[in-house]
Enzyme design. Structure first.
Site, PDB file in Angstrom:
ATOM      1  N   CYS A 232      15.066  17.098 -28.177  1.00 54.03           N
ATOM      2  CA  CYS A 232      15.380  17.983 -28.897  1.00 54.03           C
ATOM      3  C   CYS A 232      14.939  19.642 -28.469  1.00 54.03           C
ATOM      4  CB  CYS A 232      15.619  18.036 -30.266  1.00 54.03           C
ATOM      5  SG  CYS A 232      15.691  16.042 -31.297  1.00 54.03           S
ATOM      6  N   ALA A 233      15.341  19.857 -26.867  1.00 51.75           N
ATOM      7  CA  ALA A 233      14.569  20.565 -26.131  1.00 51.75           C
ATOM      8  C   ALA A 233      14.639  21.951 -27.044  1.00 51.75           C
ATOM      9  CB  ALA A 233      14.598  20.750 -24.991  1.00 51.75           C
ATOM     10  N   GLY A 236      13.274  25.616 -25.717  1.00 48.83           N
ATOM     11  CA  GLY A 236      12.529  25.072 -24.080  1.00 48.83           C
ATOM     12  C   GLY A 236      11.690  25.743 -24.434  1.00 48.83           C
ATOM     13  N   GLY A 237      10.342  26.143 -25.687  1.00 48.37           N
ATOM     14  CA  GLY A 237       9.559  26.417 -25.341  1.00 48.37           C
ATOM     15  C   GLY A 237       8.698  25.547 -25.242  1.00 48.37           C
ATOM     16  N   LYS A 238       8.085  24.081 -25.668  1.00 49.03           N
ATOM     17  CA  LYS A 238       7.657  22.810 -25.278  1.00 49.03           C
ATOM     18  C   LYS A 238       7.428  23.205 -24.187  1.00 49.03           C
ATOM     19  CE  LYS A 238       7.272  22.583 -30.561  1.00 49.03           C
ATOM     20  NZ  LYS A 238       8.311  23.696 -30.502  1.00 49.03           N
ATOM     21  N   ASP A 256      19.458  18.363 -24.842  1.00 51.05           N
ATOM     22  CA  ASP A 256      19.638  19.008 -26.504  1.00 51.05           C
ATOM     23  C   ASP A 256      21.400  18.989 -26.566  1.00 51.05           C
ATOM     24  OD1 ASP A 256      18.416  21.106 -28.064  1.00 51.05           O
ATOM     25  OD2 ASP A 256      20.124  20.677 -28.591  1.00 51.05           O
ATOM     26  N   ASP A 283      25.934  14.959 -24.797  1.00 49.67           N
ATOM     27  CA  ASP A 283      27.803  14.911 -25.044  1.00 49.67           C
ATOM     28  C   ASP A 283      28.498  13.493 -25.389  1.00 49.67           C
ATOM     29  OD1 ASP A 283      27.715  14.223 -22.356  1.00 49.67           O
ATOM     30  OD2 ASP A 283      28.396  16.261 -21.754  1.00 49.67           O
ATOM     31  N   ASP A 301      11.192  17.097 -31.184  1.00 52.89           N
ATOM     32  CA  ASP A 301      10.755  17.941 -31.911  1.00 52.89           C
ATOM     33  C   ASP A 301      11.827  18.342 -33.108  1.00 52.89           C
ATOM     34  OD1 ASP A 301       9.529  20.443 -32.905  1.00 52.89           O
ATOM     35  OD2 ASP A 301      10.579  21.499 -31.187  1.00 52.89           O
ATOM     36  N   CYS A 354       8.316  21.240 -37.329  1.00 52.35           N
ATOM     37  CA  CYS A 354       7.940  22.693 -38.466  1.00 52.35           C
ATOM     38  C   CYS A 354       8.091  22.963 -39.701  1.00 52.35           C
ATOM     39  CB  CYS A 354       8.762  23.695 -37.471  1.00 52.35           C
ATOM     40  SG  CYS A 354      10.350  24.326 -37.771  1.00 52.35           S
TER      41      CYS A 354
END
Length: 403
Positions: A232-233, A236-238, A256, A283, A301, A354
């Site tokens: 679940c990018a 892309g922070g992680k 994603d 998709d 995530d 989160c």
């Protein structure tokens, strides 16, 4: 503080869009700040901070102002007047503020401050849910912490620099930072600033990423040369943190369901110099099935209520609904069951949110471990981060290993 008419009116317009049209606060503020090129940094920060502040305390202020949604323009001026009075700001002699009952506002504030749901400004259902899941004492502390303004934390990009050199470069650009104990790549800004305009940002030396969020990639225990799937990018922070930990060696497949987020990830990866990232849009179910039993590490995530990040997204308090929470819990379990199949034998998986609610976190992991696919996994460790204890975002992460 002297109030300027054009700044106050811009704030009122922004609030009308956020409260009455359901627009996202960050997008509305971004658009509002472009309205007048003559505004300096102090003007912009007045609009941004005042708008966020009133969004954060909407319930309390509306109750004191005795107005109900949808708010008329004069209602928003009444709410703004409450904000001024409670901050000791002298109200200007404008028709909009005529007859503001200053003493009544202060008295009402004292009275409502004794009731948590008003004092911390949350909907009834959220207050009840938080108390049920976390207990009265923890929830009270946590709510208070989540109403504080979130600090700005950045992560030094180890592909290009280190925290010490980065701190020096930012200082040369007029931005002071401080190290955070036990967070090896994090720097916290001493004062809020537009860091996206710095040369250090444009050169890809850092990413804005909360300290708690930086714990996730660390927990996944990646090594250079591995095959890692970030399921679940998003933007892309992680993913970029994983690329740095892997020293650009091996392969990261970023998945994603939203193609526009993956486009943003590609742009960020280029700036960061992360060359081992490949994006794939989910998709169809084939995209996931092709990856079954192939990855050394998998990051989930998961989408969640976002209750751990209310300090940076205060408008989420008013957008979130109880039925969404029930839906998202079903989605979390489905994602866990589906994406965990990507892990190969002996591989590891991190499930992260989160959120601070056990029903989205440890209870989901326990449910998963009882499923057919979950029986192959063992829980190695889990980490619960509360804002009231850390000073950063509320987060949950669990490390699981496949037999």
């Amino acid at each position: 503080m002297r109030l300027h008419r054009n700044l106050v009116f811009a704030t009122i317009d922004a609030l009308a869009e956020i409260f009455n049209d359901g627009s996202y606060a960050d997008k509305v503020i971004e658009k509002t700040l472009k309205r007048d090129k003559r505004w300096g940094s102090r003007d912009r920060s007045f609009i941004a901070e005042t708008t966020y502040d009133i969004v954060r305390w909407k319930r309390l202020y509306a109750e004191i102002a005795e107005v109900k949604e949808p708010f008329k323009r004069e209602d928003l001026f009444r709410i703004f007047a409450v904000w001024c009075v409670l901050r000791g700001i002298k109200l200007p002699d404008w028709p909009q503020f005529e007859g503001t009952p200053v003493r009544r506002i202060k008295g009402k504030f004292d009275e409502l401050s004794r009731i948590r749901k008003f004092r911390e400004s949350v909907p009834d259902w959220m207050d009840e849910l938080g108390e049920t899941e976390l207990g009265d004492k923890v929830w009270t502390k946590e709510l208070h912490a989540l109403n504080e303004q979130a600090p700005v934390v950045i992560r030094a990009n180890r592909l290009k620099t280190n925290p010490k050199d980065l701190a020096e470069k930012l200082e040369a650009e007029g931005i002071e930072t401080t190290n955070i104990r036990n967070y090896p790549e994090a720097l916290e800004l001493k004062q809020r600033a537009n860091i996206f305009k710095t040369k250090a940002f444009q050169d890809g030396l850092f990413e804005v990423q909360d300290a708690s969020s930086q714990r996730v990639a660390d927990l996944l225990d990646v090594k250079p040369g591995m095959r890692v799937v970030d399921t679940c990018a998003g933007a892309g922070g992680k993913t970029l943190h994983l690329a740095a930990l892997m020293e650009n060696k091996g392969q990261i497949i970023a998945l994603d369901i939203y193609g526009n987020k993956l486009k943003e990830l590609k742009r960020r990866a280029k700036r960061a110099g992360a060359h081992n990232v490949e994006t794939r849009s989910i998709d169809s179910t084939k995209v996931i099935k092709k990856l079954y039993n192939s990855a050394d590490r998998v990051l989930i995530d998961a989408p969640c209520s976002g209750l751990g990040v209310l300090s940076r997204n205060p408008d989420a308090k008013w957008k979130l609904q109880p039925d969404f929470l029930e839906k998202i819990k079903n989605t979390q379990l489905e994602i866990l069951e589906k994406y965990s199949r990507i892990v190969k034998e002996g591989g590891k998986l991190v499930y992260a949110t989160c959120s601070i609610l056990p029903s989205e976190n440890e209870k989901q992991v326990q449910k998963f471990l009882k499923t057919e696919i979950g029986k192959d996994f063992t829980l190695l460790k889990e980490k619960k981060i509360l804002s009231s204890e850390s000073g950063y975002d509320g987060f949950y992460m669990a490390l699981l290993q496949k037999a």
